[in-house]
Design a protein around this motif. Sequence first.
Motif, mmCIF file in Angstrom:
data_model
loop_
_atom_site.group_PDB
_atom_site.id
_atom_site.type_symbol
_atom_site.label_atom_id
_atom_site.label_comp_id
_atom_site.label_asym_id
_atom_site.label_seq_id
_atom_site.Cartn_x
_atom_site.Cartn_y
_atom_site.Cartn_z
ATOM 1 N N PRO A 39 0.816 -1.221 0.000
ATOM 2 C CA PRO A 39 0.000 0.000 0.000
ATOM 3 C C PRO A 39 0.848 1.268 0.000
ATOM 4 O O PRO A 39 1.871 1.338 0.686
ATOM 5 N N VAL A 40 0.425 2.251 -0.793
ATOM 6 C CA VAL A 40 1.113 3.538 -0.836
ATOM 7 C C VAL A 40 0.171 4.711 -0.561
ATOM 8 O O VAL A 40 0.636 5.792 -0.222
ATOM 9 N N ARG A 41 -1.129 4.504 -0.681
ATOM 10 C CA ARG A 41 -2.083 5.593 -0.462
ATOM 11 C C ARG A 41 -3.436 5.025 -0.043
ATOM 12 O O ARG A 41 -3.863 3.988 -0.516
ATOM 13 N N ARG A 42 -4.099 5.766 0.858
ATOM 14 C CA ARG A 42 -5.451 5.399 1.284
ATOM 15 C C ARG A 42 -6.360 6.598 1.027
ATOM 16 O O ARG A 42 -6.053 7.726 1.417
ATOM 17 N N THR A 43 -7.501 6.347 0.383
ATOM 18 C CA THR A 43 -8.453 7.394 0.066
ATOM 19 C C THR A 43 -9.841 6.962 0.526
ATOM 20 O O THR A 43 -10.197 5.798 0.392
ATOM 21 N N GLU A 44 -10.607 7.898 1.068
ATOM 22 C CA GLU A 44 -11.985 7.609 1.441
ATOM 23 C C GLU A 44 -12.903 8.534 0.657
ATOM 24 O O GLU A 44 -12.700 9.744 0.626
ATOM 25 N N LYS A 45 -13.895 7.931 0.002
ATOM 26 C CA LYS A 45 -14.869 8.713 -0.764
ATOM 27 C C LYS A 45 -16.237 8.564 -0.104
ATOM 28 O O LYS A 45 -16.645 7.465 0.237
ATOM 29 N N PRO A 46 -16.954 9.672 0.058
ATOM 30 C CA PRO A 46 -18.299 9.586 0.637
ATOM 31 C C PRO A 46 -19.289 8.991 -0.369
ATOM 32 O O PRO A 46 -19.146 9.142 -1.573
ATOM 33 N N ILE A 47 -20.284 8.300 0.167
ATOM 34 C CA ILE A 47 -21.354 7.739 -0.656
ATOM 35 C C ILE A 47 -22.618 8.534 -0.321
ATOM 36 O O ILE A 47 -23.021 8.602 0.842
ATOM 37 N N PHE A 48 -23.219 9.138 -1.348
ATOM 38 C CA PHE A 48 -24.407 9.965 -1.163
ATOM 39 C C PHE A 48 -25.637 9.282 -1.741
ATOM 40 O O PHE A 48 -25.548 8.511 -2.691
ATOM 41 N N ARG A 49 -26.797 9.588 -1.146
ATOM 42 C CA ARG A 49 -28.076 9.115 -1.667
ATOM 43 C C ARG A 49 -29.027 10.307 -1.666
ATOM 44 O O ARG A 49 -29.063 11.101 -0.729
ATOM 45 N N GLU A 50 -29.790 10.404 -2.723
ATOM 46 C CA GLU A 50 -30.756 11.499 -2.859
ATOM 47 C C GLU A 50 -31.971 11.196 -1.985
ATOM 48 O O GLU A 50 -32.554 10.113 -2.047
ATOM 49 N N THR A 51 -32.345 12.152 -1.144
ATOM 50 C CA THR A 51 -33.539 12.028 -0.307
ATOM 51 C C THR A 51 -34.460 13.209 -0.603
ATOM 52 O O THR A 51 -34.136 14.082 -1.402
ATOM 53 N N SER A 52 -35.598 13.223 0.058
ATOM 54 C CA SER A 52 -36.541 14.322 -0.159
ATOM 55 C C SER A 52 -35.975 15.656 0.345
ATOM 56 O O SER A 52 -36.349 16.715 -0.138
ATOM 57 N N LYS A 53 -35.058 15.605 1.295
ATOM 58 C CA LYS A 53 -34.438 16.821 1.834
ATOM 59 C C LYS A 53 -33.174 17.212 1.077
ATOM 60 O O LYS A 53 -32.526 18.188 1.416
ATOM 61 N N GLY A 54 -32.791 16.420 0.083
ATOM 62 C CA GLY A 54 -31.569 16.687 -0.669
ATOM 63 C C GLY A 54 -30.594 15.526 -0.502
ATOM 64 O O GLY A 54 -30.926 14.489 0.064
ATOM 65 N N PRO A 55 -29.378 15.686 -0.994
ATOM 66 C CA PRO A 55 -28.411 14.591 -0.879
ATOM 67 C C PRO A 55 -28.000 14.371 0.581
ATOM 68 O O PRO A 55 -27.816 15.312 1.338
#
Length: 70
Positions: A39-55
């Motif tokens: 391993p040389v790099r660790r990345t975290e990406k958020p997971i979004f879901r669309e709701t009635s109030k927005g993402p």
Amino acid sequence: MRKRKEKQSDQPLKKKFIVGDHETLTQCLERMKREGYTPVRRTEKPIFRETSKGPACIGSQCILEGRRMP
């Protein structure tokens, strides 16, 4: 004239590994080691879901970048 080093294998020099839903970070690191990467790099990406109030953020995805070991 210098000769170029020949490729030792058909594996790419860098590869991305995604930590699975039912996999721990340690298990992913072991998988990387079995395939011959460190391993040389660790990345975290958020997971979004669309709701009635927005993402809304519902979680995150961990991605490890590995470099082929010599």
